[in-house]
Design an enzyme around this catalytic site. Structure first.
Site, PDB file in Angstrom:
ATOM      1  N   THR A 195      -3.858   5.015   7.612  1.00  0.00           N
ATOM      2  CA  THR A 195      -2.866   4.528   6.668  1.00  0.00           C
ATOM      3  C   THR A 195      -1.955   5.671   6.234  1.00  0.00           C
ATOM      4  OG1 THR A 195      -4.517   2.969   5.878  1.00  0.00           O
ATOM      5  CG2 THR A 195      -2.607   3.334   4.467  1.00  0.00           C
TER       6      THR A 195
ATOM      7  N   CYS B 144      -3.927   7.186  -1.616  1.00  0.00           N
ATOM      8  CA  CYS B 144      -5.251   7.236  -2.237  1.00  0.00           C
ATOM      9  C   CYS B 144      -6.272   7.899  -1.318  1.00  0.00           C
ATOM     10  CB  CYS B 144      -5.707   5.836  -2.621  1.00  0.00           C
ATOM     11  SG  CYS B 144      -4.576   5.065  -3.792  1.00  0.00           S
TER      12      CYS B 144
ATOM     13  N   CYS C 106      -5.729  -0.702  -7.018  1.00  0.00           N
ATOM     14  CA  CYS C 106      -4.307  -0.814  -6.679  1.00  0.00           C
ATOM     15  C   CYS C 106      -3.911  -2.250  -6.392  1.00  0.00           C
ATOM     16  CB  CYS C 106      -3.967   0.060  -5.478  1.00  0.00           C
ATOM     17  SG  CYS C 106      -4.785  -0.470  -3.948  1.00  0.00           S
TER      18      CYS C 106
ATOM     19  N   CYS D  23       0.854  -1.187   0.000  1.00  0.00           N
ATOM     20  CA  CYS D  23       0.000   0.000   0.000  1.00  0.00           C
ATOM     21  C   CYS D  23       0.891   1.239   0.000  1.00  0.00           C
ATOM     22  CB  CYS D  23      -0.884  -0.015   1.245  1.00  0.00           C
ATOM     23  SG  CYS D  23      -1.820   1.497   1.471  1.00  0.00           S
TER      24      CYS D  23
ATOM     25  N   GLU E 167      -6.357  -5.621   4.477  1.00  0.00           N
ATOM     26  CA  GLU E 167      -6.774  -4.291   4.045  1.00  0.00           C
ATOM     27  C   GLU E 167      -7.741  -4.378   2.862  1.00  0.00           C
ATOM     28  OE1 GLU E 167      -3.482  -1.477   3.444  1.00  0.00           O
ATOM     29  OE2 GLU E 167      -4.745  -0.558   1.900  1.00  0.00           O
TER      30      GLU E 167
ATOM     31  N   TYR F 152      -9.358   0.623  -4.907  1.00  0.00           N
ATOM     32  CA  TYR F 152      -8.734  -0.659  -4.579  1.00  0.00           C
ATOM     33  C   TYR F 152      -8.251  -1.441  -5.798  1.00  0.00           C
ATOM     34  CZ  TYR F 152      -8.769  -0.262   0.337  1.00  0.00           C
ATOM     35  OH  TYR F 152      -8.455   0.147   1.609  1.00  0.00           O
TER      36      TYR F 152
ATOM     37  N   GLU G  38       0.124   1.572   9.389  1.00  0.00           N
ATOM     38  CA  GLU G  38      -1.149   1.836  10.052  1.00  0.00           C
ATOM     39  C   GLU G  38      -0.854   2.422  11.430  1.00  0.00           C
ATOM     40  OE1 GLU G  38      -4.127   1.452   8.672  1.00  0.00           O
ATOM     41  OE2 GLU G  38      -3.354   0.493   6.849  1.00  0.00           O
TER      42      GLU G  38
ATOM     43  N   HIS H  21     -13.145   5.771  -3.151  1.00  0.00           N
ATOM     44  CA  HIS H  21     -12.104   4.973  -2.514  1.00  0.00           C
ATOM     45  C   HIS H  21     -12.290   3.473  -2.754  1.00  0.00           C
ATOM     46  CE1 HIS H  21      -8.585   4.831  -0.154  1.00  0.00           C
ATOM     47  NE2 HIS H  21      -9.128   4.226   0.883  1.00  0.00           N
TER      48      HIS H  21
END
Lengths: 499, 499, 499, 499
Positions: free
Chosen positions: B189, B102, B296, B98, B444, B294, B255, B290
């Protein structure tokens, strides 16, 4: 005079010289046959939609300058492809079955670029011929059937190596007027309801297969063509008096075997002949369009979700959590199919000929999901429907003066629900999961545009393991001599091409 | 002077007044902490990519007229949203984890339209303040953290009804200079790696919750902020000397719990305060962006597929049919996620403020697939990896003069493969399926941007059963009085809006 | 004179006073009706198997001392229950459909213990009456139908609260000779092919429902009984001349609605009346036996796997890796069902009455797998079959002198395969996945013995979360006051009872 | 003096001459190593259970006449095998990890019949030697490790064809006292915690592989043995002061590479040498027992379901319908595994030697389900756990005077829940899905006793397509010459053998 309405379309099919066999008999007039009629209605709906909603079902064609039926339009942008998907979903919603025109649309679009590239190499004039053909059909507003799937015989052998040369359609004679073809095409969807048939090769061909490398158009009632109608689950219910048991009495699909016995194609309707090395390109582009066209099944999915929600409501349990959750799951799966198709279309690129071609990896992903999710949606619909969906007496029992009142007494759902309506919804669920339109919703979703393994092979070709291995090795800090990989695919170039 | 490179970005994080707790101790300089460093590297890669490939990772902003990092860009078209997805996949490929930016991007974009609509109703000037803030961060090229998730306390109660008012962040004082907020944000995050934090409400609010209806920006090292670092699987391996056992030594996620103790926000950085009825709109638009972000994870999926292909190759079985078939399946699932995200982005619409918003149904479908498919991809990667992935001795054993040669003798794969490289790839697979980046790739994927049930609720809201029931009843020929359904969703209007 | 053979069984059904409606007409002699005949054949096969293989299909009964048909046997050991499963699988293999006798077998076995326990509490003599009844049917070798499922009306109300009291079967009069019952039973499998019907309540009853708490036996042709035959997918193909299109022309299932209009039951055939609190026990024990009886579907699964393997062979691709892999997957799923059933049976315990009862948790697990795996097996069978399974012309076309030779030319599979045989296997696959026996293989697997949610409720009742939470807390070293949990289930006591 | 208690067992491991490498260093006393200790505790629990519950964890052995630990017992009935499964599930519940003794148990049982059959053919006396060995270990109450998996080198070559002969363990010298073996065994579970190691070949051998066809027993600390400890996810947390972050601080599994450098085995401990054609039989029987032994994972599943239920309770949402439904699903999957194992054991048959062997098809089905369902159970556990499971700060932060109170303020669940307990349960879920025992619960479930493809091959061998094709052809009324199939499997003979 062009065909303008659904009714005119149906009229246009009458009085042709069609040789159609069904249940061992020659059908006099297909239009009037009660088992064939629902399949004609489904095609007719593509005309009706164009009348009602021109923005959705027509497009302005640069070829003729006319506003043409979208099924006859050559895609001039990625949006045109996206719009095809939207229209396909809508027609799926309106008919609950296969409306049979996507093969023709996808054939025209793929031929548009392939003929262009053949001409580029060989200085032939296929593209011009095709363009003229497209002009004519756009003007007349015809239905085009695309015929690709040969019976194939011994699958370990090339066409020219087959014991029986006819198991792949091929040219048996040519003269100065045109060519004659013999062979057959199996699993032909909606061909009897078409005005013209385009024959195309079904797979990659070798040099010895030149006579099999043929593309051409002929009227659906050309001399030498015989159709043998496919028999499907519950098809004879369409011939019954009452409309209840059919589930969806108005609409159905159609499959037939077409047999070609020395069928003549004049030169101006020949769009490929002998250029065997382009057969693979044609098949790949056609399946690229067509696998994404299976977005139509989300329209059928919408109907089935609606039927499941209706029966849950009639049963008095629309808000029970597990029922609701199953409806959400069905929706999630259905929208996943839709999204993969839309992504493929929106990620299209322009070919040299000008026609746009959707993304091939994502087209295969779309179709592969279609070979799975409708089955699960169907399973969940049966779950929600309850056992009655397969234990329900016939419409005749419902209408019989003795048994009718008994059934109305005992088959009641929640208060205020008419028993006949409950039965109608259950028959629709049967129709789409076991009956006549289960063929279109399930089995065709499995095999249409290629069986699951065909998509896996195509995904494998584009998955670029070499590229991905480099990503992994880079992060794992692996030091080694680079592999001499020669990946043919440019999938990630397409992915990372910024818009 | 704006930040221009990855190196400058890392420098920019030094010497701040950050209060970060990790393993019960205050961290002196987070940038130098070996366990934090990989998470900084992941963010730094977003700068590096912008340097290397401006087309991909920057965009021309109409707000400043500058070519800005894409993470700071307000989407001016559907293509801008599609391009976000492409960049997200690329960064997932480059980092295998991650990269943390974003949330900020999606927060800025959702605030852009929400502040516009608050101003429209209340004649406030939030939109102007936000636009000024965006100008500043675009000019300085800052990293923005978005902080949404409150601890929530008793989930059956509204914020103002909680026993401890701080379990939702809220305004505890205001004066003419600004406001003071107290509370906490969990699961944050990349916040420690950010320059600015934007706090936002986490859910629909009621009239009594006005003090909780607050959005504002503050420097990440503002007085009163404390970070408590999350401890994750295998995180301490990053503190070991050798880089092998970490699997992916360079990159990781981050996190933390952020605690706010009377943190001051000046009025010009306050973007909402009191307009409680806009909290739901903000949350919905933020999650709409959002959940689609994901995509990603497909970049991480590419890495894991590459790792699986590499280990299959090192094991000498790259072409065994079941291995190949599993790689195809992993690819199919991964591309399905990608496609659903791309579809959501490409089907975006323009909001009144001018910023584009992707399709919400498809955003939820994307994320819902992300809660499932990476787990199956991970399972298949472990299948291909073989048992060695969890029985492998440590890097120290590999480097030990006694055990090293033994391991090199016995852990050999196919001829020509360096044992250390084989180990490295196995450790990467461990990293992504059990270890530090399994957190980002799996858990996640489950909970980020909302847990699975949150997507199901949002899908349910948009599934338009009333519309679908009509489709079914029409085909089943059901005659009954129309239901008085009041479906709020316009999903099918969006679907059938032709482009 | 007892029935000894399949032929004698069929004869025994003739000349009865049955009132059976089918397609709106009273059927003269069900035995001679071509659509009913296949369902009678399936029951007859249970006699034929007993003749051929006594070890499998008969058992020595302690009640009569006779070697009786296993469907009439009261289980005297866990092995007796295991042997039921083995016989069920065998009959599934032999018929490819539902052979309709399990409901009666499971009803007798559950009543055996329930009547014993009612008598124990109320000093009634139901158990003696039941035992006498069992003696009689063992001696005569009769088929018993169990009728449980009431139409239920408004599902939010108890039987005695319904607007129409008849939506649950109930006693409308009693005298010194017996009782009269009115109502209906839906989804009745094989009842028309039975000699006796046992009616039973369908769910937990309340004190007000005493008149609904009734169990009794009556001849299948007792005055006042009317059957309305269920119409199912492709059922009319059984009435066609040629046997090909039916797929499985010899065997099929049967469903009907039974309507009871003041049907008399003499006291010696009444096995419960008024003891409403035992209705739940009866339903639970019956479903415990019956959910495990769905092991029969593994026999159908064997047939379908065999059909898929045959068509793969006829297509010339039996050893292609993906085909082979799908056959393995189908087998794995099928054997998982088998194993869960066998486990439930083998983990049986003896009830107070002496009859053995299989494990209830595992029975529910068995059935729950049956609501899923046959659908996936069916999907894979369609995958292997290829599209021809739904595009195949009719048997009449195959036999027509014009089209027959054409079809034989073009539908050839690999060399040496007779086209008609290929067609027959494809029609069998259609029969089991879309056609007449898809009802038994798929939809009945979903809803028979209770729909999926019924199993989930029963699993939830036995899942002992309190016990499991203790396990977790113990390992996590959680110290807290023990919960005051009152789990009713003794599942883990059964699990950990050593044999 | 035999080992009697868990404590005595731990003592018995001290002071041995073990050469164990961990993190590049020789471990002084494994018993005292904090990372090894939890794995010893897990084995010790097998002794503790035998003390507490003799019926469950011991059995009366006909060989010695003693009541022996069940792990040392040779199965004398199908019930003995069922009882193994019950004990395995119990120990899984008690430890939440792999307790490491099944390999030894399954090795002894499979060797029992194989040595008998070698002797029968060759008049050797392996069976007597083995029986003497069993007597000794039963009397002493030892732990036996079974070592099967060779590193294998180039997988396309037989052992004797390998470049490095040592990649398969083999005899390098023999004399009148015994033999010397060299090689290695990978993925060795619990070997360091064993008293004796039995080496066995890992696959079918050819005539040239005679020196590789060796079975023999040696003390775990025999000269020439070196262990290199496997490094696993989160293993170093066991070395931390606080017990919270480990999740399950007391119990863990153990994997190591064992290296054999001319290790001596006296003749009386040699149980096979040279009879290469029996290697396949040994492997098949061992995997038959061992694949079914994976029922142990249902005990771990119980723990994880309990942890998920606990966290749902702590979060205040135990009765939310989707949470409840997920717990049911987890239970259903877990019990499916249990049932398939129990079915395999209960369908055992007696071998010539007297030892009972469970059903091989069903053993493979059991293990194959184990390669899938624990991953889905783990995914659902993470779903229920919420994101906190991966964002939770460390125990040190929880105990720190500054951050501790903050965390206790903000990480509160529903009223009355102690934050530390909530953290402990979350860490247990992390432990089993990402951490140290995820290795045992997930990856070992994938690869232990053979990877998924190994089960598919074994299922394929037994699926009897010839038999099933006949079933299908019979029902489809196919007339053709019978195939000349030579199916080796007798699976359906086993299925239809009545008990």
């Amino acid at each position: 005079m062009p065909i303008r309405t659904a009714e005119e379309y149906i009229q246009s099919l009458r009085g042709r010289n069609m040789k159609v066999y069904l249940f061992g008999e020659l059908v006099k007039e297909p239009v009037d046959h009660p088992m064939i009629k629902p399949s004609i209605n489904a095609v007719a709906e593509t005309y009706a939609l164009a009348e009602r909603d021109g923005e959705m079902a027509t497009a302005k064609s640069s070829i003729t300058g006319l506003q043409v039926n979208r099924f006859l339009h050559i895609a001039e942008s990625a949006d045109d492809l996206v719009n095809q998907n939207k229209m396909q979903r809508k027609l799926g919603q309106l008919t609950g079955t296969c409306f049979q025109r996507c093969v023709g649309m996808d054939a025209l679009n793929s031929l548009y670029s392939v003929t262009f590239e053949i001409d580029e190499k060989y200085k032939t004039n296929y593209h011009k011929r095709l363009t003229d053909f497209i002009k004519m059909i756009q003007q007349e507003n015809y239905v085009i059937g695309g015929a690709m799937t040969d019976p194939k015989g011994d699958r370990s052998k090339a066409p020219h190596q087959q014991e029986d040369p006819d198991v792949f359609l091929h040219v048996v004679e040519k003269n100065d007027k045109g060519i004659f073809v013999t062979g057959a095409k199996a699993h032909q969807t909606g061909c009897i309801n078409s005005h013209w048939i385009i024959v195309m090769p079904t797979m990659r061909l070798l040099e010895g297969d030149k006579d099999y490398a043929v593309v051409g158009a002929m009227p659906a009632d050309a001399p030498g063509i015989t159709y043998i109608y496919g028999r499907q689950s519950c098809d004879t219910r369409s011939m019954e008096e009452d409309d209840i048991d059919a589930g969806n009495a108005k609409f159905a699909g159609q499959e037939a075997l077409i047999v070609f016995d020395r069928v003549f194609i004049p030169w101006d309707k020949v769009f490929m002949f002998g250029e065997y090395e382009f057969a693979a390109m044609l098949v790949e582009r056609f399946t690229c369009y067509h696998r994404r066209s299976y977005v139509c099944k989300t329209g059928l999915g919408d109907v089935l979700i609606g039927a499941a929600a209706s029966i849950a409501d009639y049963n008095g349990v629309p808000d029970v959590s597990h029922v609701r959750d199953k409806l959400v799951e069905m929706t999630h799966l259905n929208e996943t199919i839709y999204a993969t198709g839309i992504a493929s279309s929106s990620q299209a690129h322009r070919t040299k000929s000008g026609v746009w071609l959707n993304d091939d990896m994502l087209a295969n992903v779309t179709k592969h999901n279609v070979t799975r999710f409708p089955y699960e949606i169907g399973r969940l619909a049966q779950d929600i429907a309850g056992g009655l969906v397969v234990t329900l007496p016939s419409a005749k029992d419902l209408n019989n003066p003795t048994t009718g009142p008994i059934l109305k007494k005992y088959l009641r759902g929640r208060k205020g629900v008419d028993v006949e309506n409950r039965v109608r919804i259950l028959r629709l669920i049967e129709n789409m999961t076991l009956g006549r339109n289960a063929v279109g919703y399930l089995t065709e979703s499995m095999h249409g545009a290629g069986s699951p393994q065909a998509q896996r092979i195509q995904i494998a070709r584009q998955m670029q393991l070499g590229y991905k291995k480099k990503l992994a090795k880079n992060l794992a800090n692996v030091k080694e001599n680079p592999e001499n990989d020669q990946e043919q695919s440019d999938y990630f170039q397409r992915v990372f091409k910024m818009k």
